[in-house]
Design an enzyme around this catalytic site. Structure first.
Site, PDB file in Angstrom:
ATOM      1  N   HIS A 269       3.348  -3.727  25.012  1.00 54.29           N
ATOM      2  CA  HIS A 269       2.839  -3.858  26.368  1.00 54.29           C
ATOM      3  C   HIS A 269       3.481  -2.819  27.265  1.00 54.29           C
ATOM      4  CE1 HIS A 269       1.574  -5.587  30.175  1.00 54.29           C
ATOM      5  NE2 HIS A 269       0.597  -6.105  29.456  1.00 54.29           N
ATOM      6  N   ASP A 320      -3.616 -10.494  23.763  1.00 53.16           N
ATOM      7  CA  ASP A 320      -4.776 -10.366  22.879  1.00 53.16           C
ATOM      8  C   ASP A 320      -4.522 -10.869  21.464  1.00 53.16           C
ATOM      9  OD1 ASP A 320      -6.580  -9.142  24.711  1.00 53.16           O
ATOM     10  OD2 ASP A 320      -5.297  -7.376  24.634  1.00 53.16           O
TER      11      ASP A 320
HETATM   12  C1  LIG Z   1      -0.408  -1.709  25.207  1.00 49.37           C
HETATM   13  C2  LIG Z   1       0.091  -0.293  24.921  1.00 49.37           C
HETATM   14  C3  LIG Z   1      -0.984   0.715  25.285  1.00 49.37           C
HETATM   15  C4  LIG Z   1       1.349  -0.083  25.775  1.00 49.37           C
HETATM   16  O1  LIG Z   1       1.672   1.214  25.661  1.00 49.37           O
HETATM   17  P1  LIG Z   1       3.113   1.838  26.029  1.00 49.37           P
HETATM   18  O2  LIG Z   1       4.074   0.842  26.471  1.00 49.37           O
HETATM   19  O3  LIG Z   1       2.840   2.960  26.922  1.00 49.37           O
HETATM   20  O4  LIG Z   1       3.619   2.294  24.653  1.00 49.37           O
HETATM   21  P2  LIG Z   1       3.145   3.550  23.830  1.00 49.37           P
HETATM   22  O5  LIG Z   1       1.708   3.449  23.454  1.00 49.37           O
HETATM   23  O6  LIG Z   1       3.587   4.799  24.520  1.00 49.37           O
HETATM   24  O7  LIG Z   1       4.048   3.345  22.552  1.00 49.37           O
HETATM   25  C5  LIG Z   1       5.493   3.440  22.550  1.00 49.37           C
HETATM   26  C6  LIG Z   1       5.951   3.404  21.096  1.00 49.37           C
HETATM   27  O8  LIG Z   1       5.694   2.119  20.538  1.00 49.37           O
HETATM   28  C7  LIG Z   1       4.712   2.223  19.506  1.00 49.37           C
HETATM   29  N1  LIG Z   1       3.746   1.181  19.677  1.00 49.37           N
HETATM   30  C8  LIG Z   1       3.329   0.635  20.838  1.00 49.37           C
HETATM   31  N2  LIG Z   1       2.413  -0.307  20.611  1.00 49.37           N
HETATM   32  C9  LIG Z   1       2.264  -0.342  19.256  1.00 49.37           C
HETATM   33  C10 LIG Z   1       1.456  -1.115  18.423  1.00 49.37           C
HETATM   34  N3  LIG Z   1       0.630  -2.021  18.917  1.00 49.37           N
HETATM   35  N4  LIG Z   1       1.539  -0.911  17.095  1.00 49.37           N
HETATM   36  C11 LIG Z   1       2.380  -0.007  16.606  1.00 49.37           C
HETATM   37  N5  LIG Z   1       3.173   0.774  17.349  1.00 49.37           N
HETATM   38  C12 LIG Z   1       3.110   0.596  18.668  1.00 49.37           C
HETATM   39  C13 LIG Z   1       4.060   3.588  19.691  1.00 49.37           C
HETATM   40  O9  LIG Z   1       3.520   4.101  18.510  1.00 49.37           O
HETATM   41  C14 LIG Z   1       5.213   4.395  20.209  1.00 49.37           C
HETATM   42  O10 LIG Z   1       6.065   4.679  19.141  1.00 49.37           O
HETATM   43  P3  LIG Z   1       6.786   6.101  19.012  1.00 49.37           P
HETATM   44  O11 LIG Z   1       7.682   6.154  20.220  1.00 49.37           O
HETATM   45  O12 LIG Z   1       7.488   6.023  17.725  1.00 49.37           O
HETATM   46  O13 LIG Z   1       5.695   7.120  19.075  1.00 49.37           O
HETATM   47  C15 LIG Z   1       0.465  -0.165  23.439  1.00 49.37           C
HETATM   48  O14 LIG Z   1       1.489  -1.040  23.113  1.00 49.37           O
HETATM   49  C16 LIG Z   1      -0.732  -0.361  22.543  1.00 49.37           C
HETATM   50  O15 LIG Z   1      -1.514   0.578  22.345  1.00 49.37           O
HETATM   51  N6  LIG Z   1      -0.905  -1.606  21.972  1.00 49.37           N
HETATM   52  C17 LIG Z   1      -2.044  -1.882  21.140  1.00 49.37           C
HETATM   53  C18 LIG Z   1      -3.270  -2.159  21.985  1.00 49.37           C
HETATM   54  C19 LIG Z   1      -3.203  -3.490  22.673  1.00 49.37           C
HETATM   55  O16 LIG Z   1      -2.835  -4.488  22.100  1.00 49.37           O
HETATM   56  N7  LIG Z   1      -3.608  -3.486  23.942  1.00 49.37           N
HETATM   57  C20 LIG Z   1      -3.671  -4.673  24.754  1.00 49.37           C
HETATM   58  C21 LIG Z   1      -2.625  -4.610  25.832  1.00 49.37           C
HETATM   59  S1  LIG Z   1      -2.543  -6.166  26.704  1.00 49.37           S
END
Ligand SMILES: CC(C)(COP(=O)(O)OP(=O)(O)OC[C@H]1O[C@@H](n2cnc3c(N)ncnc32)[C@H](O)[C@@H]1OP(=O)(O)O)[C@@H](O)C(=O)NCCC(=O)NCCS
Length: 383
Positions: A269, A320
């Protein structure tokens, strides 16, 4: 100066994805990421999930306070009068191809609804509140009708005396849900109702900030919600669970996905750094649905995914993750999960739109320009 204000002042201006940047004030909701707290207009989400109902929460989000009994009765009456949608809008929905994604059909239908509301461009506080109520009443009808229509069935007329949760399940399946299913679904709606400046709500506020209509703001928000990194995640969670197939496959599946740098939907998140408080309730619902069905396979599999994700990545499930298996066990088609999110979030979107109109300033940030300058123009024939 508050921590949030400091972050703004020290200008994480070029922060990727505006992480941690505060762009305005709001009383609608607060996400306290390090504590795993979610507050709607002062009330903790756990209290609301335990004691309230979706209609009361809608009133709270729009009015900054809980209703009296007569105010709630009045709201319920207005919502009930809004359940039916114009026949012409149903005709527009019927024109969608059978394989259209229901979230796209919802977006199109809301766009069409604007043309059938002669008050649509009146964004006074009074009328915007009426539009918020109308749309909240109509969303469940639209989403249920989409599913009926694509399956070659007639939409089911809403029950005037039933709440939104009961009505949605009734109009979807053509039979009244059990009281427990309706209550559980009602709590799901409470849990999804608002979440501060998530991508779709921010989108709604940007559009409202131009003084465009509530409808235009909501249409844009639905577009933002549809993406797999936002409201589209819940459908993908269930696809992943179906793909995994068995509890015994979880460990290898998740490790392989992570090794291939694929994201596991329903985890991580942007704000919560601990358990998402909504997931706490939804985990319980997933368990209960499994136990009632006499088959906890999807719950057990989800728990195992949760365990492996925590061990391998230290990531918590978000809203989710467990809503997916909960809805699946309620017999709801996978591609309706994101539209269901909208059935609830329409209340939060409109609360933010009302707040934006009440103290509006056009939202117009700057970009840090990193391109070339003074590039000489070359005539097309000479390139
Ligand atoms: C929600 C989300 C966009 C938040 O993004 P964020 O806090 O900006 O985090 P990032 O996307 O930059 O990811 C940070 C790190 O955690 C990892 N990570 C984050 N969410 C992950 C996931 N669901 N599965 C695997 N790895 C994940 C990323 O790969 C990244 O790793 P790295 O630093 O080794 O490259 C992200 O966690 C995500 O894409 N989750 C899956 C989609 C989802 O469930 N969305 C609903 C949100 S309520």
């Amino acid at each position: 100066m508050t921590d949030k204000a400091k972050e703004t002042a020290t200008g994480a201006a070029a922060a990727t994805g505006l992480r941690g940047v505060v762009v305005g004030q709001s009383t609608v909701s607060d996400v306290v990421g390090d504590k795993g707290e979610l507050i709607y207009q002062g009330y903790n989400i756990h209290d609301l999930a335990k004691n309230s109902n979706f209609e009361e929460v809608a009133f709270l989000l729009w009015n900054k306070r809980l209703p009296t009994q007569s105010e709630l009765d009045d709201l319920n009456q207005h919502l009930s009068h809004s359940y039916a949608v114009p026949g012409d809008v149903i005709e527009v929905m019927k024109k969608a191809p059978r394989n259209a994604d229901p979230i796209d059909t919802l977006r199109t239908a809301v766009s069409a609804l604007e043309s059938y509301d002669p008050t649509a461009r009146d964004i006074s506080a009074d009328n915007s509140r009426k539009v918020a109520i109308k749309l909240t009443g109509q969303f469940a009808t639209l989403v249920a009708a989409t599913d009926r229509i694509r399956n070659g069935k007639d939409p089911v007329d809403p029950l005037p005396d039933a709440n939104i949760a009961t009505n949605f399940l009734y109009m979807l399946k053509g039979e009244k849900p059990s009281e427990r299913d309706a209550k559980l679904f009602d709590t799901c709606l409470i849990l999804h109702a608002d979440h501060e400046l998530n991508a779709s709500t921010f989108t709604a506020r940007v559009v409202a900030g131009t003084l465009a209509s509530v409808y235009a703001s909501v249409v844009a928000a639905i577009g933002a919600l549809s993406g797999p990194l936002h409201g589209g995640a819940n459908t993908n969670v269930m696809k992943t669970l179906l793909d995994i197939g068995e509890v015994d496959n979880v460990e290898n599946y998740v490790k392989k996905a992570l090794a291939e740098k694929r994201k596991m939907m329903g985890f991580g998140h942007a704000v919560y750094k601990t358990e998402d408080p909504r997931a706490t309730h939804l985990r319980q619902f997933s368990k209960e649905m499994g136990e009632r069905a006499g088959d906890t396979k999807w719950y057990d599999m989800s728990r195992k995914v949760e365990e492996v994700m925590m061990r391998e990545k230290g990531l918590f499930p978000n809203v989710d993750f467990f809503s997916a298996s909960t809805y699946y066990m309620m017999g709801i088609p996978l591609d309706l999960y994101t539209p269901i999110f909208a059935v609830s979030r329409i209340t939060g979107w409109t609360a933010h739109v009302l707040e934006q109109y009440a103290d509006n300033k056009l939202i117009r940030p700057r970009a840090e320009y990193v391109g070339e300058r003074n590039t000489p123009y070359v005539a097309i024939g000479d390139r």
